[in-house]
Design a protein around this motif. Structure first.
Motif, PDB file in Angstrom:
ATOM      1  N   LEU A  44      69.304  -2.064 -56.793  1.00 14.09           N
ATOM      2  CA  LEU A  44      68.231  -1.036 -56.361  1.00 14.09           C
ATOM      3  C   LEU A  44      68.115  -1.529 -54.990  1.00 14.09           C
ATOM      4  O   LEU A  44      67.508  -0.564 -54.007  1.00 14.09           O
ATOM      5  CB  LEU A  44      67.009  -1.303 -57.071  1.00 14.09           C
ATOM      6  N   HIS A  45      68.031  -2.540 -54.487  1.00 12.05           N
ATOM      7  CA  HIS A  45      67.977  -3.212 -53.097  1.00 12.05           C
ATOM      8  C   HIS A  45      68.661  -2.211 -52.111  1.00 12.05           C
ATOM      9  O   HIS A  45      68.474  -2.172 -50.773  1.00 12.05           O
ATOM     10  CB  HIS A  45      68.126  -4.575 -53.057  1.00 12.05           C
ATOM     11  N   TYR A  46      69.780  -1.883 -52.623  1.00 10.79           N
ATOM     12  CA  TYR A  46      70.893  -1.274 -51.694  1.00 10.79           C
ATOM     13  C   TYR A  46      71.103   0.244 -51.706  1.00 10.79           C
ATOM     14  O   TYR A  46      71.580   1.276 -50.832  1.00 10.79           O
ATOM     15  CB  TYR A  46      72.261  -1.736 -51.980  1.00 10.79           C
ATOM     16  N   LEU A  47      70.010   0.659 -52.754  1.00  9.52           N
ATOM     17  CA  LEU A  47      70.008   2.178 -52.979  1.00  9.52           C
ATOM     18  C   LEU A  47      69.393   2.906 -51.895  1.00  9.52           C
ATOM     19  O   LEU A  47      68.301   2.618 -51.490  1.00  9.52           O
ATOM     20  CB  LEU A  47      69.425   2.466 -54.070  1.00  9.52           C
ATOM     21  N   PRO A  48      70.216   3.781 -51.279  1.00  8.68           N
ATOM     22  CA  PRO A  48      69.570   4.602 -50.034  1.00  8.68           C
ATOM     23  C   PRO A  48      68.248   5.246 -50.659  1.00  8.68           C
ATOM     24  O   PRO A  48      68.376   5.931 -51.731  1.00  8.68           O
ATOM     25  CB  PRO A  48      70.632   5.585 -49.669  1.00  8.68           C
ATOM     26  N   GLU A  49      67.372   5.555 -49.850  1.00 10.01           N
ATOM     27  CA  GLU A  49      66.153   6.292 -50.218  1.00 10.01           C
ATOM     28  C   GLU A  49      66.336   7.585 -50.636  1.00 10.01           C
ATOM     29  O   GLU A  49      67.214   8.405 -49.944  1.00 10.01           O
ATOM     30  CB  GLU A  49      64.994   6.178 -48.887  1.00 10.01           C
ATOM     31  N   GLY A  50      65.965   8.209 -51.802  1.00 11.20           N
ATOM     32  CA  GLY A  50      66.070   9.535 -51.939  1.00 11.20           C
ATOM     33  C   GLY A  50      67.231   9.812 -52.837  1.00 11.20           C
ATOM     34  O   GLY A  50      67.530  10.978 -53.426  1.00 11.20           O
ATOM     35  N   THR A  51      68.180   8.762 -53.055  1.00 16.65           N
ATOM     36  CA  THR A  51      69.259   8.822 -53.943  1.00 16.65           C
ATOM     37  C   THR A  51      68.724   8.568 -55.542  1.00 16.65           C
ATOM     38  O   THR A  51      68.311   7.414 -55.736  1.00 16.65           O
ATOM     39  CB  THR A  51      70.366   7.895 -53.583  1.00 16.65           C
ATOM     40  N   GLU A  52      69.575   9.351 -56.361  1.00 10.37           N
ATOM     41  CA  GLU A  52      69.026   9.209 -57.729  1.00 10.37           C
ATOM     42  C   GLU A  52      70.245   8.673 -58.307  1.00 10.37           C
ATOM     43  O   GLU A  52      71.385   9.062 -58.217  1.00 10.37           O
ATOM     44  CB  GLU A  52      68.918  10.533 -58.259  1.00 10.37           C
ATOM     45  N   LEU A  53      70.341   7.869 -59.182  1.00  9.87           N
ATOM     46  CA  LEU A  53      71.145   7.227 -59.869  1.00  9.87           C
ATOM     47  C   LEU A  53      71.644   7.711 -61.059  1.00  9.87           C
ATOM     48  O   LEU A  53      70.674   8.608 -61.845  1.00  9.87           O
ATOM     49  CB  LEU A  53      70.756   5.583 -60.428  1.00  9.87           C
ATOM     50  N   THR A  54      72.826   7.961 -61.377  1.00 10.44           N
ATOM     51  CA  THR A  54      73.311   8.833 -62.538  1.00 10.44           C
ATOM     52  C   THR A  54      73.754   7.884 -63.747  1.00 10.44           C
ATOM     53  O   THR A  54      74.525   6.998 -63.527  1.00 10.44           O
ATOM     54  CB  THR A  54      74.435   9.745 -62.297  1.00 10.44           C
ATOM     55  N   ALA A  55      73.155   7.782 -64.832  1.00  4.33           N
ATOM     56  CA  ALA A  55      73.530   6.854 -65.790  1.00  4.33           C
ATOM     57  C   ALA A  55      75.083   6.732 -66.146  1.00  4.33           C
ATOM     58  O   ALA A  55      75.482   5.825 -66.622  1.00  4.33           O
ATOM     59  CB  ALA A  55      72.697   7.157 -67.005  1.00  4.33           C
ATOM     60  N   LYS A  56      75.572   7.987 -66.124  1.00  3.36           N
ATOM     61  CA  LYS A  56      76.966   7.890 -66.772  1.00  3.36           C
ATOM     62  C   LYS A  56      77.871   7.185 -65.912  1.00  3.36           C
ATOM     63  O   LYS A  56      78.836   6.771 -66.143  1.00  3.36           O
ATOM     64  CB  LYS A  56      77.413   9.552 -66.592  1.00  3.36           C
ATOM     65  N   ARG A  57      77.621   6.755 -64.521  1.00  2.00           N
ATOM     66  CA  ARG A  57      78.452   5.964 -63.615  1.00  2.00           C
ATOM     67  C   ARG A  57      78.408   4.459 -64.026  1.00  2.00           C
ATOM     68  O   ARG A  57      79.126   3.659 -63.696  1.00  2.00           O
ATOM     69  CB  ARG A  57      77.863   6.119 -62.193  1.00  2.00           C
ATOM     70  N   PHE A  58      77.398   4.231 -65.152  1.00  2.00           N
ATOM     71  CA  PHE A  58      77.208   2.751 -65.653  1.00  2.00           C
ATOM     72  C   PHE A  58      77.269   2.657 -66.953  1.00  2.00           C
ATOM     73  O   PHE A  58      77.115   1.349 -67.265  1.00  2.00           O
ATOM     74  CB  PHE A  58      76.022   2.281 -64.760  1.00  2.00           C
ATOM     75  N   ARG A  59      77.452   3.622 -67.710  1.00  2.00           N
ATOM     76  CA  ARG A  59      77.441   3.622 -69.072  1.00  2.00           C
ATOM     77  C   ARG A  59      78.787   2.961 -69.625  1.00  2.00           C
ATOM     78  O   ARG A  59      79.930   3.419 -69.082  1.00  2.00           O
ATOM     79  CB  ARG A  59      77.131   4.928 -69.682  1.00  2.00           C
ATOM     80  N   ASP A  60      78.753   2.379 -70.747  1.00  3.11           N
ATOM     81  CA  ASP A  60      80.106   1.715 -71.128  1.00  3.11           C
ATOM     82  C   ASP A  60      79.917   2.386 -72.669  1.00  3.11           C
ATOM     83  O   ASP A  60      79.352   1.858 -73.534  1.00  3.11           O
ATOM     84  CB  ASP A  60      80.014   0.247 -71.295  1.00  3.11           C
ATOM     85  N   TRP A  61      81.016   3.092 -72.962  1.00  3.26           N
ATOM     86  CA  TRP A  61      81.273   3.543 -74.250  1.00  3.26           C
ATOM     87  C   TRP A  61      82.394   2.635 -74.909  1.00  3.26           C
ATOM     88  O   TRP A  61      82.801   2.923 -76.123  1.00  3.26           O
ATOM     89  CB  TRP A  61      82.024   4.931 -74.255  1.00  3.26           C
ATOM     90  N   GLY A  62      82.679   1.649 -74.318  1.00  7.83           N
ATOM     91  CA  GLY A  62      83.771   0.554 -74.936  1.00  7.83           C
ATOM     92  C   GLY A  62      85.306   1.096 -74.860  1.00  7.83           C
ATOM     93  O   GLY A  62      86.426   0.742 -75.420  1.00  7.83           O
ATOM     94  N   ASN A  63      85.448   2.154 -73.870  1.00  6.12           N
ATOM     95  CA  ASN A  63      86.807   2.701 -73.525  1.00  6.12           C
ATOM     96  C   ASN A  63      87.863   1.703 -73.369  1.00  6.12           C
ATOM     97  O   ASN A  63      89.227   1.541 -73.464  1.00  6.12           O
ATOM     98  CB  ASN A  63      86.817   3.879 -72.486  1.00  6.12           C
ATOM     99  N   LEU A  64      87.456   0.716 -72.638  1.00 10.64           N
ATOM    100  CA  LEU A  64      88.393  -0.381 -71.871  1.00 10.64           C
ATOM    101  C   LEU A  64      89.412  -1.058 -72.845  1.00 10.64           C
ATOM    102  O   LEU A  64      90.582  -1.102 -72.944  1.00 10.64           O
ATOM    103  CB  LEU A  64      87.775  -1.157 -70.930  1.00 10.64           C
ATOM    104  N   ARG A  65      88.630  -1.436 -74.033  1.00  6.50           N
ATOM    105  CA  ARG A  65      89.031  -2.130 -75.352  1.00  6.50           C
ATOM    106  C   ARG A  65      90.302  -1.150 -75.805  1.00  6.50           C
ATOM    107  O   ARG A  65      91.480  -1.711 -76.146  1.00  6.50           O
ATOM    108  CB  ARG A  65      88.162  -2.422 -76.289  1.00  6.50           C
ATOM    109  N   TYR A  66      89.952   0.143 -75.865  1.00  3.52           N
ATOM    110  CA  TYR A  66      90.970   0.999 -76.538  1.00  3.52           C
ATOM    111  C   TYR A  66      92.037   1.470 -75.367  1.00  3.52           C
ATOM    112  O   TYR A  66      93.311   1.859 -75.936  1.00  3.52           O
ATOM    113  CB  TYR A  66      90.195   2.199 -77.072  1.00  3.52           C
ATOM    114  N   ALA A  67      91.784   1.534 -74.380  1.00  5.28           N
ATOM    115  CA  ALA A  67      92.697   1.551 -73.577  1.00  5.28           C
ATOM    116  C   ALA A  67      93.926   0.555 -73.478  1.00  5.28           C
ATOM    117  O   ALA A  67      95.278   0.988 -73.057  1.00  5.28           O
ATOM    118  CB  ALA A  67      92.062   1.730 -71.834  1.00  5.28           C
TER     119      ALA A  67
END
Length: 345
Positions: A2-25
């Motif tokens: 959050l320290h680096y987040l530009p003012e007015g920028t909304e974070l989208t949870a999907k960019r950081f969500r982990d469904w566990g895909n890597l294990r199965y990839a």
């Protein structure tokens, strides 16, 4: 972060969500692509708790290992990270690039990506990126359902600005900034290529694995060094970034066209594939629909490459997100039930 987040920028949870895909990839790599010599996983130093780091075919690569300018770190922008993946120490000259939402669903061979007869195989979707044609007239192509119409020039010195005379570079940035980070970056890259290479129907690549040649990527980044530098220093996704696969594929196509014009190189650099049947794209959202399409795919198993992409923005409820997670977990456990050597026993 959050320290680096530009003012007015909304974070989208999907960019950081982990469904566990890597294990199965990784299970899919072991099951269907055992010819791959080594897997490099690029993170900010994080190591999945289940990963067998003692396995000789896997390595964790930190951002600081590949970024040239460490002042660009930390970064939370996949576009910036992609800019530097060809600098991974020990990487082959030609390497297969996958996101963690890709997996192989059938046996794949090198010839699915490259052969001497075809060069690099480029899979395109149906979308085309809009661009200015005939100097300042208007944008006539569509990107999904968005039609973009430009303004008339005030004079011949202002290539496509109808309000005041600003530079073409400024105009490109202003236009791309009208859209979200993904579509904006496609638009920005396409406009940049239009100015460099002229008019072309530039398609959007399928969200699938593909091979990167380090020499080609170095030539591309040398040609557009300013654009790649801007992409690298953006800590969060931004419209004013080069879109990695789009930029790479269309640079390959331009290189091939240039060779043909010069009468050089009988061996093709790339072959464009528009009507392929070996790829499937699924997206999260409505858990009932997702379960239906994944259950159908479990029966058919009729594609080689699959992307299971997270489309769930901030509007979705925690309950719906959890239901999607349950559907995905069940699907992966049925498709890849056996633990791989990439995992701790």
């Amino acid at each position: 972060m959050l320290h680096y987040l530009p003012e007015g920028t909304e974070l989208t949870a999907k960019r950081f969500r982990d469904w566990g895909n890597l294990r199965y990839a990784l299970r899919s790599v072991e099951s269907y692509a055992d010819w791959i010599n080594h897997v490099f996983i690029v993170t900010n130093g994080q190591v999945p708790s289940w990963l067998n780091t003692g396995y000789h075919k896997v390595s964790i690569v930190k951002h600081s290992d590949i970024f040239r300018n460490l002042s660009h770190l930390p970064t939370f922008n996949a576009q910036a990270i992609e800019t530097h993946i060809h600098r991974i120490p020990g990487l082959s000259k030609s390497f297969l690039y996958m996101n963690d939402d890709f997996f192989f669903a059938q046996t794949v061979e090198l010839e699915d990506f490259y052969s001497k007869e075809t060069g690099f195989k480029i899979r395109f979707g149906a979308e085309r990126v809009p661009e200015y044609i005939d100097k300042c007239n208007k944008l006539t192509e569509h990107l999904d359902d968005i039609e973009v119409v430009g303004t008339q020039c005030d004079n011949s010195d202002c290539e496509w600005d109808g309000q005041k005379c600003i530079t073409a570079k400024q105009s490109t940035i202003a236009l791309a900034s009208r859209y979200g980070s993904f579509f904006g970056s496609l638009f920005y890259t396409s406009l940049t290529y239009y100015r460099a290479f002229g008019h072309a129907q530039r398609g959007v690549p399928a969200h699938a694995p593909y091979i990167i040649d380090i020499d080609v990527m170095n030539a591309l980044q040398d040609r557009f060094s300013e654009e790649w530098e801007r992409t690298s220093k953006n800590r969060f996704r931004d419209p004013i970034c080069f879109q990695y696969s789009f930029a790479y594929y269309h640079f390959l196509i331009h290189s091939q066209q240039q060779n043909m014009c010069q009468g050089a190189g009988a061996q093709p650099i790339a072959t464009n594939l528009y009507h392929y049947t070996d790829y499937a794209y699924f997206a999260t959202g409505n858990s009932t629909k997702l379960e239906k399409v994944l259950t159908s795919f479990l029966r058919k198993k009729n594609k080689k490459f699959v992307c299971l992409n997270d489309h769930m923005g901030n509007k979705y409820s925690d309950a719906e997100i959890a239901r999607n997670g349950d559907v995905i977990a069940k699907f992966f456990q049925e498709y890849f039930p056996e633990r791989s050597k990439f995992e701790i026993n």
